[in-house]
Write an enzyme that holds these catalytic residues in place. Structure first.
Site, PDB file in Angstrom:
ATOM      1  N   LYS A  43       0.757  -1.127   0.010  1.00 25.66           N
ATOM      2  CA  LYS A  43      -0.103   0.093  -0.015  1.00 25.66           C
ATOM      3  C   LYS A  43       0.999   1.488  -0.074  1.00 25.66           C
ATOM      4  CE  LYS A  43      -4.401  -2.355   0.929  1.00 25.66           C
ATOM      5  NZ  LYS A  43      -5.692  -2.135   2.142  1.00 25.66           N
TER       6      LYS A  43
ATOM      7  N   ARG B 211      -3.566 -10.211   5.266  1.00 27.18           N
ATOM      8  CA  ARG B 211      -3.866 -10.285   3.407  1.00 27.18           C
ATOM      9  C   ARG B 211      -2.106  -9.694   3.025  1.00 27.18           C
ATOM     10  NH1 ARG B 211      -5.056  -6.862  -0.373  1.00 27.18           N
ATOM     11  NH2 ARG B 211      -6.625  -7.665  -1.850  1.00 27.18           N
TER      12      ARG B 211
HETATM   13  C1  YH5 Z   1      -7.948  -5.080   2.670  1.00 27.14           C
HETATM   14  O1  YH5 Z   1      -6.789  -4.194   3.635  1.00 27.14           O
HETATM   15  N1  YH5 Z   1      -7.203  -3.967   0.190  1.00 27.14           N
HETATM   16  S1  YH5 Z   1      -7.504  -4.290  -2.459  1.00 27.14           S
HETATM   17  C2  YH5 Z   1      -3.651   0.341  -3.574  1.00 27.14           C
HETATM   18  C3  YH5 Z   1      -2.511  -0.131  -3.498  1.00 27.14           C
HETATM   19  C4  YH5 Z   1      -1.924  -1.247  -2.964  1.00 27.14           C
HETATM   20  C5  YH5 Z   1      -2.739  -2.866  -2.675  1.00 27.14           C
HETATM   21  C6  YH5 Z   1      -0.818   0.747  -4.102  1.00 27.14           C
HETATM   22  N2  YH5 Z   1      -9.068  -5.954  -0.606  1.00 27.14           N
HETATM   23  C7  YH5 Z   1      -7.757  -4.732   1.496  1.00 27.14           C
HETATM   24  O2  YH5 Z   1      -4.769  -4.090  -1.714  1.00 27.14           O
HETATM   25  N3  YH5 Z   1      -9.522  -6.591   1.945  1.00 27.14           N
HETATM   26  C8  YH5 Z   1      -8.183  -4.516  -0.359  1.00 27.14           C
HETATM   27  O3  YH5 Z   1      -1.777   0.875  -4.226  1.00 27.14           O
HETATM   28  C9  YH5 Z   1      -8.506  -6.289   1.029  1.00 27.14           C
HETATM   29  N4  YH5 Z   1      -8.589  -5.361   3.303  1.00 27.14           N
HETATM   30  C10 YH5 Z   1      -9.724  -6.747   2.713  1.00 27.14           C
HETATM   31  N5  YH5 Z   1     -10.413  -7.626   3.770  1.00 27.14           N
HETATM   32  C11 YH5 Z   1      -6.367  -2.580  -2.484  1.00 27.14           C
HETATM   33  C12 YH5 Z   1      -5.356  -3.395  -2.017  1.00 27.14           C
HETATM   34  C13 YH5 Z   1      -4.387  -1.877  -2.568  1.00 27.14           C
HETATM   35  C14 YH5 Z   1      -4.779  -1.078  -3.479  1.00 27.14           C
END
Ligand code: YH5
Length: 277
Positions: A218, A252
């Site tokens: 993130k 996750r």
């Molecule tokens: C979560 O925290 N996150 S999808 C933006 C980014 C990088 C990664 C660089 N689904 C979660 O992984 N489900 C997602 O920017 C989730 N908890 C749960 N339960 C977003 C993601 C991401 C977004």
């Protein structure tokens, strides 16, 4: 051992992220997408993942909503195929009741909903399905959530929201033993909010249900480390260990092998029993 309804989880459990990419329109493309997804899931299973999280709806900041048929076409064939080759619980990352039902019919056993069952019909679908559900906190909606998020006390407000949501879901007939909570790192939070939330994560465990966190790759980690999103594995692992140390039981993650190793060390030190033993 953590039990979530029919799903047994070792502690800590790594939830491996399986993105089902949108370029699956032609038949050739569809088979290729399923094949790539299956190989990725098998690899994550070998690396020690406890859950495979299948997502066909982008919830990244700025993302548009995906229509239901498109989401179904992406995830259902992948879940059906996964069921046959990977012996792990599959979670479905969705907010749509129709996708929840179809995914569970196809073999998914955990509902991972970033809208915490607040969409029309979602709570009713979850009550009918009686499968484990992850309720996540988000301020706003993905398209606009990073546009000036505001809190007086982010830890207190996120905890309060999740506490109330758990109570509402239990009231509606969802077993409390089926509920997981997640503070929703990056979902309507500034980097400062995310850091404060990670520092205060222990407060969430007072709700009395398992805590899941998604910090992997993130952008807050990129800001702190001064790295591009493609270079965030070490920062993601540090965040995973810190979350586990404060009581998160499900992490996750994209980089499953490395996260599992790090959490085995953390678990050994914390004397919570050996990882996956
Ligand atoms: C979560 O925290 N996150 S999808 C933006 C980014 C990088 C990664 C660089 N689904 C979660 O992984 N489900 C997602 O920017 C989730 N908890 C749960 N339960 C977003 C993601 C991401 C977004």
């Amino acid at each position: 051992m953590l039990h979530l309804g029919p799903v047994k989880l070792d502690s800590p459990a790594v939830m491996g992220v399986l993105n089902v990419t949108p370029d699956s329109f032609s038949d050739g493309g569809r088979y290729l997408t399923i094949d790539v997804a299956l190989q990725h899931a098998q690899q994550m299973a070998e690396q020690g993942a406890a859950i495979i999280d299948v997502g066909g709806e982008s919830t990244r900041p700025g993302a548009r909503a995906v229509n239901e048929q498109e989401e179904l076409d992406r995830v259902v064939p992948v879940i059906e195929a996964l069921r046959r080759v990977v012996d792990l619980p599959i979670s479905i990352d969705t907010s749509k009741p129709g996708v929840m039902r179809a995914a569970v019919a196809a073999g998914a056993s955990i509902i991972n909903d970033v809208y915490a069952l607040q969409a029309n019909g979602a709570l009713q679908a979850a009550v009918e399905l009686q499968q484990p559900v992850c309720l996540m906190h988000m301020q706003g909606e993905p398209r606009t959530m990073q546009n000036k998020p505001q809190y007086d006390d982010v830890v207190a407000e996120v905890t309060q929201f999740l506490r109330e949501r758990v109570a509402q879901c239990v009231q509606a007939g969802l077993g409390k033993g089926l509920i997981i909570v997640d503070p929703g790192f990056g979902f309507g939070k500034t980097p400062a909010h995310n850091v404060e939330l990670l520092a205060g994560l222990g407060r969430l465990t007072e709700i009395g249900v398992p805590v899941l966190v998604g910090l992997s790759r993130k952008s807050t980690l990129g800001k702190i480390a001064g790295k591009d999103v493609s270079q965030l594995m070490p920062a993601s692992i540090a965040a995973a260990v810190l979350a586990f140390q404060q009581g998160a039981q499900i992490i996750r993650a994209h980089d499953v092998a490395e996260t599992v190793d790090a959490l085995r060390v953390a678990a050994a030190v914390m004397n919570t029993g050996s990882f996956n033993d």
